[in-house]
Scaffold this active site. Structure first.
Site, mmCIF file in Angstrom:
data_model
loop_
_atom_site.group_PDB
_atom_site.id
_atom_site.type_symbol
_atom_site.label_atom_id
_atom_site.label_comp_id
_atom_site.label_asym_id
_atom_site.label_seq_id
_atom_site.Cartn_x
_atom_site.Cartn_y
_atom_site.Cartn_z
ATOM 1 N N TYR A 142 -0.322 3.941 -6.100
ATOM 2 C CA TYR A 142 -1.788 3.937 -6.168
ATOM 3 C C TYR A 142 -2.308 5.052 -7.085
ATOM 4 O O TYR A 142 -3.334 4.893 -7.729
ATOM 5 C CB TYR A 142 -2.395 4.158 -4.773
ATOM 6 N N LYS A 189 12.112 0.758 0.296
ATOM 7 C CA LYS A 189 12.918 -0.156 -0.533
ATOM 8 C C LYS A 189 14.003 0.703 -1.179
ATOM 9 O O LYS A 189 14.115 0.800 -2.409
ATOM 10 C CB LYS A 189 11.990 -0.836 -1.564
ATOM 11 N N ASP A 221 11.045 -5.795 2.547
ATOM 12 C CA ASP A 221 11.070 -7.265 2.598
ATOM 13 C C ASP A 221 11.504 -7.742 3.981
ATOM 14 O O ASP A 221 10.903 -8.626 4.580
ATOM 15 C CB ASP A 221 11.954 -7.862 1.473
ATOM 16 N N ASP A 245 -0.314 -0.659 3.024
ATOM 17 C CA ASP A 245 -1.491 -1.497 2.787
ATOM 18 C C ASP A 245 -1.153 -2.953 3.097
ATOM 19 O O ASP A 245 -1.860 -3.640 3.835
ATOM 20 C CB ASP A 245 -1.934 -1.343 1.321
ATOM 21 N N ASP A 249 -2.200 -5.447 6.753
ATOM 22 C CA ASP A 249 -2.921 -6.733 6.735
ATOM 23 C C ASP A 249 -2.069 -7.811 7.417
ATOM 24 O O ASP A 249 -2.569 -8.620 8.195
ATOM 25 C CB ASP A 249 -3.225 -7.192 5.294
HETATM 26 C C1 IPM Z 1 -7.460 -0.602 2.471
HETATM 27 C C2 IPM Z 1 -8.039 -1.291 1.264
HETATM 28 C C3 IPM Z 1 -8.025 -0.326 0.090
HETATM 29 C C4 IPM Z 1 -6.581 0.027 -0.218
HETATM 30 C C5 IPM Z 1 -8.738 -0.846 -1.169
HETATM 31 C C6 IPM Z 1 -10.169 -1.257 -0.876
HETATM 32 C C7 IPM Z 1 -8.700 0.155 -2.285
HETATM 33 O O1 IPM Z 1 -7.342 -2.465 0.989
HETATM 34 O O2 IPM Z 1 -8.001 0.436 2.875
HETATM 35 O O3 IPM Z 1 -6.473 -1.091 3.020
HETATM 36 O O4 IPM Z 1 -5.890 -0.710 -0.942
HETATM 37 O O5 IPM Z 1 -6.131 1.053 0.266
HETATM 38 MN MN MN Z 2 -5.830 -2.979 2.455
#
Ligand code: IPM
Ligand code: MN
Length: 369
Positions: A142, A189, A221, A245, A249
């Site tokens: 990042y 990884k 993975d 990240d 999700d």
């Molecule tokens: C999160 C979001 C952020 C990230 C974005 C909005 C930059 O997806 O906080 O998970 O990738 O960290």
């Molecule tokens: Mn995110």
């Protein structure tokens, strides 16, 4: 306790969910006799529109002089579909994390019994899941050097980590494991990446200081697959920025909605609390976004200041809301509550000495859209 809280609603559904969590914090202040002072500032696409900068100086200054930051969401489709945009809303959040040194992002995941049928995964797989993800937040790909060749045909993003960056987030993850079920899984990884091998080396070294914590290592993975196959094997997951990240999700599918997942981003001098979800522009101003992730983030804010009873009360109120189906359409397809109604139900539970307002429950379920 006296706290100054910077409120950064941001884009999309950010202002709506933040509205509810601020109201909940006000209710907590009232019930427990605290004094919380809120001050708002712009960030993200809205700040680009107003000031040409996703993180205006004024916003950063406010965050620096506040005790904590309540953050909504960031992002706007007009930038998502324009890869050549020079200024992007997300830069505001990334700059904030970097400027404030928010190196540890803590993302708890609870599978509520009541919601197991909301997940596409089978009940016996997800029932009882309780995981905390520690995502490193100010390093890795990042923030590494980026480049685009002159002919715009080659691009690079550097992934770099130092021992120091790994050590400070790992320490928090080990401590969390100690206070939970004594298990820590490093996701990396290491079969391919040099940075991952540095992570492994550092974690193995630190594991000696935490003999009661069982440490294991998974390639990302495989971890992505294990999270779906057998999430109950996990207690604390520790991982680098981008893997965290993505995996968080994915993990939200276990809970039944990404609208339930809160997070705390912690540094040495500052702390920011935000839902893990994005700005969900399709739902903007429709009063349908789930405010629970933001409300649970405000509980994490209270935890951060050792206001444990207060934080637990918010979590209890959220559980009651879920139990009684006082939830938005992402979780309740038959008689959904609006964003405001969910917030109001939780607020009333807190203000009315943990009494459930059944009248309001009925009103909520009959007046919606
Ligand atoms: C999160 C979001 C952020 C990230 C974005 C909005 C930059 O997806 O906080 O998970 O990738 O960290
Ligand atoms: Mn995110």
């Amino acid at each position: 306790m006296k706290l100054k809280i910077a409120v950064l609603p941001g884009d999309g559904i950010g202002p709506e969910v933040i509205n509810e969590s601020q109201k909940i914090l006000e209710a907590i202040a009232q019930r427990f006799d605290h004094s919380f002072e809120f001050e708002s500032a712009s960030v993200g696409a809205i700040a680009i529109d107003k000031f040409g900068n996703p993180l205006p100086e004024k916003t950063l200054a406010l965050c620096k002089r506040s005790d904590a930051i309540l953050f909504g969401a960031i992002g706007d489709p007009k930038y998502d579909n324009d890869p050549s945009a020079k200024v992007r809303p997300e830069q505001g959040l990334l700059a904030l994390r970097k400027e404030l040194g928010l190196f540890a992002n803590i993302r708890p995941l609870t599978a509520y019994d009541k919601l197991t049928d909301q997940s596409p995964l089978k009940e016996h797989i997800i029932k009882g899941v309780d995981i905390t993800i520690f995502r490193e937040l100010t390093g890795g790909i990042y923030f590494g050097e980026k480049s685009l060749s002159q002919n715009e045909e080659v691009a690079t993003d550097l992934c770099s980590y130092s021992k120091y960056e790994i050590e400070r987030v790992a320490k928090l993850a080990f401590q969390a494991a100690q206070s939970r079920n004594n298990k820590l899984t490093l996701v990396d990884k290491a079969n391919v990446l040099e940075t991952s091998r540095l992570w492994r080396k550092q974690i193995a070294l630190m594991a000696k200081d935490y003999p009661e914590v069982a440490v294991d290592y998974l390639f990302v993975d495989n971890a992505a697959m294990q999270l779906i196959l057998n999430p109950k094997q996990f207690d604390v997951i520790l991982t680098e920025n981008m893997f965290g990240d993505i995996l968080s999700d994915e993990a939200s599918v276990i809970a039944g909605s990404i609208g339930l997942l809160a997070s705390a981003s912690i540094g040495n001098d500052n702390a920011l609390f935000e839902p893990i979800h994005g700005s969900y522009p399709q739902a903007k101003e429709l009063n349908i976004a789930n405010p629970i992730a933001s409300i649970l983030s405000s509980a994490m804010l209270l935890d951060h200041f050792n206001l444990t009873e207060e934080a637990n009360m918010i979590r209890e109120a959220v559980e009651i809301a879920i139990q009684h189906e006082a939830t938005t359409p992402d979780l309740n397809q038959t008689k959904p509550f609006s964003t405001e109604q969910v917030g109001e139900f939780i607020r009333q539970f807190i203000l009315e000495e943990n009494q459930i307002n059944f009248e309001y429950l009925e009103i909520g379920q009959s007046t919606i859209i």
